[in-house]
Design a protein around this motif. Structure first.
Motif, PDB file in Angstrom:
ATOM      1  N   UNK A  30      -7.958 -21.609  -2.974  1.00 50.64           N
ATOM      2  CA  UNK A  30      -6.593 -21.435  -2.458  1.00 50.64           C
ATOM      3  C   UNK A  30      -5.602 -21.243  -3.598  1.00 50.64           C
ATOM      4  N   UNK A  31      -5.871 -21.814  -4.758  1.00 51.80           N
ATOM      5  CA  UNK A  31      -4.993 -21.624  -5.909  1.00 51.80           C
ATOM      6  C   UNK A  31      -5.142 -20.233  -6.498  1.00 51.80           C
ATOM      7  N   UNK A  32      -6.281 -19.599  -6.244  1.00 56.10           N
ATOM      8  CA  UNK A  32      -6.527 -18.276  -6.803  1.00 56.10           C
ATOM      9  C   UNK A  32      -5.891 -17.168  -5.985  1.00 56.10           C
ATOM     10  N   UNK A  33      -5.410 -17.501  -4.783  1.00 62.88           N
ATOM     11  CA  UNK A  33      -4.777 -16.494  -3.941  1.00 62.88           C
ATOM     12  C   UNK A  33      -3.451 -16.093  -4.590  1.00 62.88           C
ATOM     13  N   UNK A  34      -3.252 -14.819  -4.725  1.00 59.71           N
ATOM     14  CA  UNK A  34      -2.052 -14.294  -5.371  1.00 59.71           C
ATOM     15  C   UNK A  34      -1.014 -13.965  -4.305  1.00 59.71           C
ATOM     16  N   UNK A  35       0.158 -14.586  -4.421  1.00 60.10           N
ATOM     17  CA  UNK A  35       1.230 -14.319  -3.465  1.00 60.10           C
ATOM     18  C   UNK A  35       2.032 -13.087  -3.834  1.00 60.10           C
ATOM     19  N   UNK A  36       1.783 -12.521  -4.987  1.00 60.60           N
ATOM     20  CA  UNK A  36       2.553 -11.373  -5.441  1.00 60.60           C
ATOM     21  C   UNK A  36       1.847 -10.050  -5.143  1.00 60.60           C
ATOM     22  N   UNK A  37       1.000 -10.051  -4.123  1.00 57.37           N
ATOM     23  CA  UNK A  37       0.308  -8.818  -3.772  1.00 57.37           C
ATOM     24  C   UNK A  37       1.292  -7.822  -3.190  1.00 57.37           C
ATOM     25  N   UNK A  38       1.099  -6.552  -3.472  1.00 55.07           N
ATOM     26  CA  UNK A  38       1.933  -5.544  -2.801  1.00 55.07           C
ATOM     27  C   UNK A  38       1.577  -5.517  -1.317  1.00 55.07           C
ATOM     28  N   UNK A  39       2.450  -4.957  -0.496  1.00 58.43           N
ATOM     29  CA  UNK A  39       2.244  -4.976   0.953  1.00 58.43           C
ATOM     30  C   UNK A  39       0.912  -4.352   1.349  1.00 58.43           C
ATOM     31  N   UNK A  40       0.465  -3.333   0.620  1.00 57.62           N
ATOM     32  CA  UNK A  40      -0.768  -2.659   1.000  1.00 57.62           C
ATOM     33  C   UNK A  40      -1.999  -3.487   0.657  1.00 57.62           C
ATOM     34  N   UNK A  41      -1.839  -4.549  -0.138  1.00 55.13           N
ATOM     35  CA  UNK A  41      -2.959  -5.410  -0.484  1.00 55.13           C
ATOM     36  C   UNK A  41      -3.140  -6.567   0.479  1.00 55.13           C
ATOM     37  N   UNK A  42      -2.135  -6.808   1.320  1.00 56.19           N
ATOM     38  CA  UNK A  42      -2.190  -7.911   2.275  1.00 56.19           C
ATOM     39  C   UNK A  42      -2.741  -7.423   3.603  1.00 56.19           C
ATOM     40  N   UNK A  43      -3.385  -8.302   4.353  1.00 53.83           N
ATOM     41  CA  UNK A  43      -3.870  -7.894   5.676  1.00 53.83           C
ATOM     42  C   UNK A  43      -2.697  -7.474   6.555  1.00 53.83           C
ATOM     43  N   UNK A  44      -2.855  -6.381   7.224  1.00 55.22           N
ATOM     44  CA  UNK A  44      -1.803  -5.859   8.087  1.00 55.22           C
ATOM     45  C   UNK A  44      -2.181  -6.109   9.543  1.00 55.22           C
ATOM     46  N   UNK A  45      -1.168  -6.373  10.378  1.00 58.13           N
ATOM     47  CA  UNK A  45      -1.487  -6.540  11.797  1.00 58.13           C
ATOM     48  C   UNK A  45      -2.007  -5.232  12.379  1.00 58.13           C
TER      49      UNK A  45
END
Length: 170
Positions: free
Chosen positions: A79-94
């Motif tokens: 959970x600490x390795x998860x990067x919150x600074x991902x661009x929108x295209x790197x995050x799961x999209x609905x």
């Protein structure tokens, strides 16, 4: 492992499984993880290696406790390795349902149809402002118009677009 050891191991498994599952569930908070912990403990368990001062059940409890702590440590690390600074295209999209997608496509076709029926200068102003992100000043310079004229064209075109979209014309 001999047949006798395997029978002894199976007897220990059958005798202590419910209590070990309850203990593992307390540690993990999940029935599925508890099942995995107990299975892993029995895979690692060998009656010959059990501490002679401990009963087989106490030895299994120790194995389960250590596995649970390792699991929590691994989850915390991940959970600490998860990067919150991902661009929108790197995050799961609905994901839209097929009906939502079809409705969106219909709306896009309607907007395109309405835009194509507008005068060229109004259509270009809307496209540059809404789709390409140009400012009113940049559009005015590009089309050699005043900012007030560009604003008037944009306002009229957007009003027409909104009206025709709400009435279903397009």
């Amino acid at each position: 492992m001999s047949v006798r050891d395997n029978d002894k191991r199976n007897a220990i498994y059958i005798a202590h499984r419910p209590a070990l599952l309850a203990y593992a569930r307390l540690l993990s908070g999940s029935r599925a993880e508890a099942e995995d912990l107990v299975q892993e403990a029995f895979i690692r368990f060998s009656p010959q290696h059990a501490d002679t001062a401990l009963s087989p059940r106490a030895y299994l409890v120790r194995i389960i406790r250590n596995l649970a702590f390792n699991l929590k440590k691994r989850k915390r690390y991940e959970s600490q390795q998860v990067c919150d600074n991902l661009p929108f295209w790197g995050k799961p999209q609905p994901v839209d349902t097929p009906e939502q997608h079809a409705l969106f496509c219909d709306q896009v076709r309607s907007v395109a149809s309405i835009l194509s029926s507008m005068p060229d200068d109004a259509r270009v102003v809307v496209e540059m402002y809404r789709f390409d992100g140009y400012t009113l000043q940049e559009i005015a310079e590009h089309l050699d118009l005043s900012i007030a004229t560009v604003h008037r064209l944009l306002k009229a075109a957007m009003a027409r677009l909104a009206e025709q979209m709400s009435t279903g014309i397009g």
